[in-house]
Design a protein around this motif. Sequence first.
Motif, PDB file in Angstrom:
ATOM      1  N   ASN A   1       0.816  -1.209   0.000  1.00 18.86           N
ATOM      2  CA  ASN A   1       0.000   0.000   0.000  1.00 18.86           C
ATOM      3  C   ASN A   1       0.854   1.265   0.000  1.00 18.86           C
ATOM      4  OD1 ASN A   1      -2.852  -0.944   0.125  1.00 18.86           O
ATOM      5  ND2 ASN A   1      -2.118  -1.967   1.976  1.00 18.86           N
ATOM      6  N   ASP A   2       2.047   1.154  -0.530  1.00 17.68           N
ATOM      7  CA  ASP A   2       2.937   2.317  -0.604  1.00 17.68           C
ATOM      8  C   ASP A   2       2.625   3.115  -1.871  1.00 17.68           C
ATOM      9  OD1 ASP A   2       4.988   4.163  -0.678  1.00 17.68           O
ATOM     10  OD2 ASP A   2       6.558   2.726  -0.164  1.00 17.68           O
ATOM     11  N   TRP A   3       2.269   4.380  -1.693  1.00 18.57           N
ATOM     12  CA  TRP A   3       1.929   5.233  -2.839  1.00 18.57           C
ATOM     13  C   TRP A   3       3.116   5.452  -3.778  1.00 18.57           C
ATOM     14  CZ3 TRP A   3       5.065   9.401  -3.207  1.00 18.57           C
ATOM     15  CH2 TRP A   3       5.664   9.896  -2.035  1.00 18.57           C
ATOM     16  N   ILE A   4       4.326   5.180  -3.311  1.00 15.20           N
ATOM     17  CA  ILE A   4       5.505   5.418  -4.154  1.00 15.20           C
ATOM     18  C   ILE A   4       5.469   4.553  -5.416  1.00 15.20           C
ATOM     19  CG2 ILE A   4       7.178   3.687  -3.343  1.00 15.20           C
ATOM     20  CD1 ILE A   4       7.925   7.437  -3.520  1.00 15.20           C
ATOM     21  N   ALA A   5       4.679   3.484  -5.390  1.00 10.19           N
ATOM     22  CA  ALA A   5       4.567   2.624  -6.572  1.00 10.19           C
ATOM     23  C   ALA A   5       3.967   3.369  -7.758  1.00 10.19           C
ATOM     24  CB  ALA A   5       3.706   1.396  -6.255  1.00 10.19           C
TER      25      ALA A   5
END
Length: 325
Positions: free
Chosen positions: A256-260
Amino acid sequence: MASRPRSSSTRSSRLRRALLAALVTASVAVPVAGAARPAAVPAPAPAVLAPLRAATPAALDERYAATRDDIRAAERMAADDGDRRRAAVLRTMADPVRHFLSFDGRDGGRTAEVFGDLSRAERIAVLVPGSDTSLDRYERFRAGAVALQQELGGRAAVVAWLGYETPGTVSPEVLTPGRADGAAPQLDTFVGELSAARPAARTTVLCHSYGSVVCALAASGLRVADIVLYGSPGTGADDVAALHTRATVWAGRGGNDWIADVPHTTLQLPFVTVGLGADPVSKKFGARIFDAGDGGHSDYLRPGSVSLENIARIVNGQTPEAPRA
């Protein structure tokens, strides 16, 4: 004549470029109040310290006492300037139970805080933070270091290295390696001094978010066993080979890391190149991938998390769990 359909790779490339351009625009357009910047708080220049030659209890006690004096001097200046919040933060940092190898209160702050007994450490983890880390936002960084040291247990030390002026998450600087260019030599010097003072210890650098750009630029000179990239937007390099390091390079990203969603590409603008290149968890980058669980961008060192357990395993010289298929 009917036009040829565009390939999916071409559409993907154009989409990445469009997203990156939009991100640049947003970074420049969003106002950041200068008065709220941590660099606005005055602080004295710290004392010039000799390199730490050996991590003996006596030498460390001397270093910790010297940096405590620097912190107290910065606290007094913040109080005289009327900044009660900064003064309170520094008063807490000056507590004798806390141990700093270095401290500089200027320009948002530079610190290197030790967790665990460095004089007896057989394993050392150096944390390198990402954007928006400063004295005024230090507790989240510190909490991760505490959690990691507790996970590692005895004979391990963690050093929270805030050795550079980090970029803002919403800023044009976060899209370029500019801040990392100045930080990388500082990280090289620090890790070199640490390795000389504790040569038998197994050292790992743990690089979160924009901190992975710093670690990548420093990689060729780092005398470490492992370089761990997590929550990384890119490193500025196309692949592990371009880092020119003998260390094992690991990468992980939470589910759930937005950096993706950050475009993993570069874009040449008139006066600067923006974007940080290949995705470190991609196959073509070539890092060894570990399971980082389902957490978000700030959850990698959260107590009880899969990512914390696997990062600790790497620091301990063990094999972490691979991502689930």
